[in-house]
Design a protein around this motif. Structure first.
Motif, mmCIF file in Angstrom:
data_model
loop_
_atom_site.group_PDB
_atom_site.id
_atom_site.type_symbol
_atom_site.label_atom_id
_atom_site.label_comp_id
_atom_site.label_asym_id
_atom_site.label_seq_id
_atom_site.Cartn_x
_atom_site.Cartn_y
_atom_site.Cartn_z
ATOM 1 N N ASN A 360 0.810 -1.222 0.000
ATOM 2 C CA ASN A 360 0.000 0.000 0.000
ATOM 3 C C ASN A 360 0.843 1.272 0.000
ATOM 4 O OD1 ASN A 360 0.767 -0.600 2.760
ATOM 5 N ND2 ASN A 360 -0.647 1.011 3.410
ATOM 6 N N GLN A 361 2.099 1.191 0.474
ATOM 7 C CA GLN A 361 2.955 2.370 0.521
ATOM 8 C C GLN A 361 3.279 2.891 -0.879
ATOM 9 O OE1 GLN A 361 3.676 -0.701 1.377
ATOM 10 N NE2 GLN A 361 5.845 -1.230 1.166
ATOM 11 N N LYS A 362 3.016 2.079 -1.912
ATOM 12 C CA LYS A 362 3.235 2.513 -3.298
ATOM 13 C C LYS A 362 2.111 3.420 -3.798
ATOM 14 C CE LYS A 362 5.703 -1.778 -4.299
ATOM 15 N NZ LYS A 362 5.698 -3.036 -5.088
ATOM 16 N N GLY A 363 0.990 3.461 -3.074
ATOM 17 C CA GLY A 363 -0.099 4.350 -3.432
ATOM 18 C C GLY A 363 -1.274 3.638 -4.073
ATOM 19 N N SER A 364 -2.331 4.421 -4.322
ATOM 20 C CA SER A 364 -3.566 3.905 -4.937
ATOM 21 C C SER A 364 -3.478 3.972 -6.464
ATOM 22 C CB SER A 364 -4.758 4.714 -4.446
ATOM 23 O OG SER A 364 -4.901 4.633 -3.046
ATOM 24 N N GLY A 365 -4.440 3.285 -7.109
ATOM 25 C CA GLY A 365 -4.575 3.374 -8.557
ATOM 26 C C GLY A 365 -4.102 2.179 -9.328
ATOM 27 N N GLY A 366 -3.343 1.274 -8.696
ATOM 28 C CA GLY A 366 -2.892 0.083 -9.402
ATOM 29 C C GLY A 366 -4.005 -0.934 -9.578
ATOM 30 N N LEU A 367 -3.809 -1.852 -10.524
ATOM 31 C CA LEU A 367 -4.740 -2.969 -10.722
ATOM 32 C C LEU A 367 -4.266 -4.092 -9.805
ATOM 33 C CD1 LEU A 367 -5.003 -2.811 -14.627
ATOM 34 C CD2 LEU A 367 -6.594 -1.849 -12.948
ATOM 35 N N TRP A 368 -4.630 -3.976 -8.527
ATOM 36 C CA TRP A 368 -3.960 -4.736 -7.489
ATOM 37 C C TRP A 368 -4.076 -6.249 -7.641
ATOM 38 C CZ3 TRP A 368 -4.732 -8.026 -3.312
ATOM 39 C CH2 TRP A 368 -3.630 -8.149 -2.465
ATOM 40 N N ASN A 369 -5.165 -6.724 -8.223
ATOM 41 C CA ASN A 369 -5.351 -8.163 -8.365
ATOM 42 C C ASN A 369 -4.638 -8.742 -9.587
ATOM 43 O OD1 ASN A 369 -8.203 -7.213 -6.940
ATOM 44 N ND2 ASN A 369 -7.334 -9.102 -6.125
ATOM 45 N N ASN A 370 -4.045 -7.889 -10.412
ATOM 46 C CA ASN A 370 -3.256 -8.394 -11.532
ATOM 47 C C ASN A 370 -2.026 -9.142 -11.026
ATOM 48 O OD1 ASN A 370 -4.989 -7.288 -13.394
ATOM 49 N ND2 ASN A 370 -3.412 -6.128 -14.480
ATOM 50 N N VAL A 379 3.444 5.750 -10.066
ATOM 51 C CA VAL A 379 3.883 6.751 -9.087
ATOM 52 C C VAL A 379 2.882 6.770 -7.941
ATOM 53 C CG1 VAL A 379 5.027 8.241 -10.787
ATOM 54 C CG2 VAL A 379 2.615 8.626 -10.243
ATOM 55 N N LYS A 380 3.306 7.271 -6.797
ATOM 56 C CA LYS A 380 2.396 7.486 -5.682
ATOM 57 C C LYS A 380 1.796 8.873 -5.840
ATOM 58 C CE LYS A 380 2.286 7.826 -0.625
ATOM 59 N NZ LYS A 380 3.117 7.809 0.598
ATOM 60 N N ALA A 381 0.469 8.954 -6.003
ATOM 61 C CA ALA A 381 -0.185 10.221 -6.311
ATOM 62 C C ALA A 381 -1.317 10.556 -5.346
ATOM 63 C CB ALA A 381 -0.715 10.199 -7.742
ATOM 64 N N LEU A 404 -4.348 9.306 -11.498
ATOM 65 C CA LEU A 404 -4.782 9.676 -10.157
ATOM 66 C C LEU A 404 -4.276 11.088 -9.873
ATOM 67 C CD1 LEU A 404 -5.963 9.228 -7.359
ATOM 68 C CD2 LEU A 404 -3.874 7.995 -6.721
ATOM 69 N N ASN A 405 -5.221 11.984 -9.645
ATOM 70 C CA ASN A 405 -4.892 13.385 -9.381
ATOM 71 C C ASN A 405 -3.976 13.966 -10.451
ATOM 72 O OD1 ASN A 405 -6.407 13.346 -6.959
ATOM 73 N ND2 ASN A 405 -4.684 12.379 -5.895
ATOM 74 N N GLY A 406 -4.267 13.574 -11.719
ATOM 75 C CA GLY A 406 -3.546 14.115 -12.856
ATOM 76 C C GLY A 406 -2.273 13.394 -13.212
ATOM 77 N N GLN A 407 -1.869 12.393 -12.448
ATOM 78 C CA GLN A 407 -0.626 11.660 -12.715
ATOM 79 C C GLN A 407 -0.940 10.252 -13.232
ATOM 80 O OE1 GLN A 407 2.806 12.220 -10.033
ATOM 81 N NE2 GLN A 407 1.375 13.222 -8.616
ATOM 82 N N LEU A 408 -0.221 9.856 -14.282
ATOM 83 C CA LEU A 408 -0.420 8.532 -14.863
ATOM 84 C C LEU A 408 0.074 7.466 -13.894
ATOM 85 C CD1 LEU A 408 -1.237 6.946 -17.480
ATOM 86 C CD2 LEU A 408 1.192 7.055 -18.121
ATOM 87 N N VAL A 409 -0.824 6.555 -13.496
ATOM 88 C CA VAL A 409 -0.448 5.491 -12.570
ATOM 89 C C VAL A 409 -0.534 4.104 -13.202
ATOM 90 C CG1 VAL A 409 -0.946 6.784 -10.461
ATOM 91 C CG2 VAL A 409 -2.790 5.506 -11.562
ATOM 92 N N VAL A 410 -1.332 3.938 -14.250
ATOM 93 C CA VAL A 410 -1.400 2.680 -15.007
ATOM 94 C C VAL A 410 -1.477 3.039 -16.477
ATOM 95 C CG1 VAL A 410 -2.768 0.616 -15.536
ATOM 96 C CG2 VAL A 410 -2.491 1.337 -13.163
#
Length: 452
Positions: A360-370, A379-381, A404-410
């Motif tokens: 979780n310290q990497k941040g939200s927005g990932g496709l976690w179950n992949n 990025v952590k956004a 997420l908040n304007g930053q590309l996370v996936v």
């Protein structure tokens, strides 16, 4: 079509096996009817030809005749002055016996459109001089890359009659509909060109639309475009629960219209839910809606979850789309967004020590179950706990791109179907706001459907 493609030497011995193998692979074509229904309902078409002049176009060897753009004997190249990335092109065209032309997509302005961009074939492919065509040379194919149904079945009208065609070019999806039937339907990510040549243009995301001529007569008219350029990744100053142009609000800020409760397991899974009889589904949905109404409330224009009950789901299924949602969570909370009924775009507290082993310290927005690409955000956004965050999500085919908040996370990662690896991701399904037994807040939920 390329001039070299008109001679038998195109069928080099070294490539015969690859071409034959591709020709034997069944085409996987989605039906045209639902796509055309979406296009017919669209209201924001823009003409790109005024029927009188070549205003908005640049090139040589083309002229306007009887309300159409016509390739003359000296015609080689004509392109739009404006660049397009994600779009639907709708037009009519007319051929003479043996006519040969092409439509360049995402063309950079220099070089061969079939390689530095993409070229959709425009060809009287049943003419006797084109006997022995390779599968990727028939009308409607993505030249050198993807064959069309024209290699098996002729859907062109006789030379001298007008044809109607739609080209969908959004993300890595290219679909061609000819006279009401899908003839090409391909996804470019990871595709290996059939002709064995480099096609760097397949990776381009924008460029010009071009007519690629060989001096043969071809006429184009009624040219119009739907532009699906991605919206700004954040919407500063946009009033709450007011959709930006081209989008619809899935939440009106007042009540739960357009939403339903998620069925309890195992019926929360799309492939299981699909096996329920209509009566059983209705009965299960009634129970789920009662739970929804008890635990999801509206406060100050936001959806608020009590921490008890089940997740929330859209009443409608969605296929390809562009989606916004604002969210916030309390400390140590966990949530997510299910796309097409499948988990999940991860939401969690990056500072929660109990989740450190899960990343979780990497941040939200990932496709976690992949298991592979997209599992962790680029990025952590995340904003500080208690502040509003904004997801901007584009879902094309089975791939998601997330900001997420304007930053590309996936970036264009395939969403794996967690529930059953043998079952493909549903082509259209509900979007879900997931809960893990804690308070949640959501608002500004907007969606734009993308034809597919």
């Amino acid at each position: 079509m390329k001039p070299s493609a008109l001679v038998p030497s195109i069928l080099l011995a070294a490539s015969l096996a690859a071409i034959a193998a591709d020709d034997a692979t069944p085409l996987n074509l989605s039906p045209a009817g639902p796509t055309l229904a979406q296009l017919n309902a669209a209201k924001d078409w823009t003409p790109i030809f005024d029927g009188k002049s070549l205003s908005g176009w640049t090139g040589s060897g083309y002229e306007v005749q009887d309300g159409a753009i016509v390739c003359t004997p000296s015609g080689a190249f004509l392109r739009t002055e404006k660049e397009y990335g994600d779009f639907v092109l709708d037009f009519e065209f007319k051929l003479k016996p043996g006519s040969n032309n092409g439509i360049g997509l995402r063309y950079p302005g220099e070089g061969d459109a079939a390689y530095v961009g993409m070229e959709i074939q425009v060809l009287d492919d049943r003419h006797e001089k084109y006997k022995g065509l390779a599968p990727y040379q028939y009308h409607g194919s993505v030249y050198g890359t993807a064959r069309s149904l024209q290699s098996e079945k002729n859907l062109l009208k006789p030379a001298g009659e007008w044809n109607r065609e739609q080209i969908i070019c959004v993300g890595d999806h290219v679909k061609v509909i000819l006279n009401g039937e899908t003839i090409t339907d391909t996804y470019l990510t990871g595709i290996k060109p059939i002709d064995g040549n480099p096609h760097p243009g397949l990776a381009r995301t924008s460029g010009y639309i071009a007519f690629c001529g060989h001096g043969d007569y071809v006429a184009y008219r009624s040219l119009r475009i739907l532009d699906f350029k991605p919206a700004a990744h954040v919407l500063p100053g946009n009033p709450d629960n007011t959709p930006p142009p081209g989008f619809s609000a899935l939440f009106n800020g007042k009540d739960l219209s357009g939403w339903k409760g998620l069925l309890k397991g195992p019926n929360d899974k799309p492939h299981v839910r699909a096996t329920l009889s209509p009566d059983k589904l209705a009965a299960e949905q009634k129970i789920a809606d009662e739970i929804m109404n008890a635990n999801w409330k509206i406060e100050d224009g936001a959806l608020v979850f009590s921490g008890k009950g089940e997740s929330l789901a859209t009443a409608k299924a969605y296929g390809d789309f562009e989606f916004f949602v604002d969210w916030k969570i309390p400390a140590n909370a966990d949530s997510g967004i299910y796309l097409r009924g499948a988990p999940q775009v991860q939401i969690w507290d990056p500072a929660n020590p109990s989740q450190f082993q899960n990343g979780n310290q990497k941040g939200s927005g990932g496709l976690w179950n992949n298991k592979a690409e997209g599992k962790d955000p680029l990025v952590k956004a995340d904003k500080p706990i208690g502040e509003w965050n904004t997801f901007h999500i584009r879902m094309i085919g089975d791939r998601a791109t997330i900001w997420l908040n304007g930053q590309l996370v996936v970036n264009n990662a395939r969403l794996e179907y967690l529930w059953d690896a043998k079952v493909p991701l549903p082509r259209a399904e509900q979007i879900e706001l997931q809960n893990h037994g804690n308070n949640l807040w959501f608002k500004n939920i907007y969606l734009r459907e993308i034809p597919y």
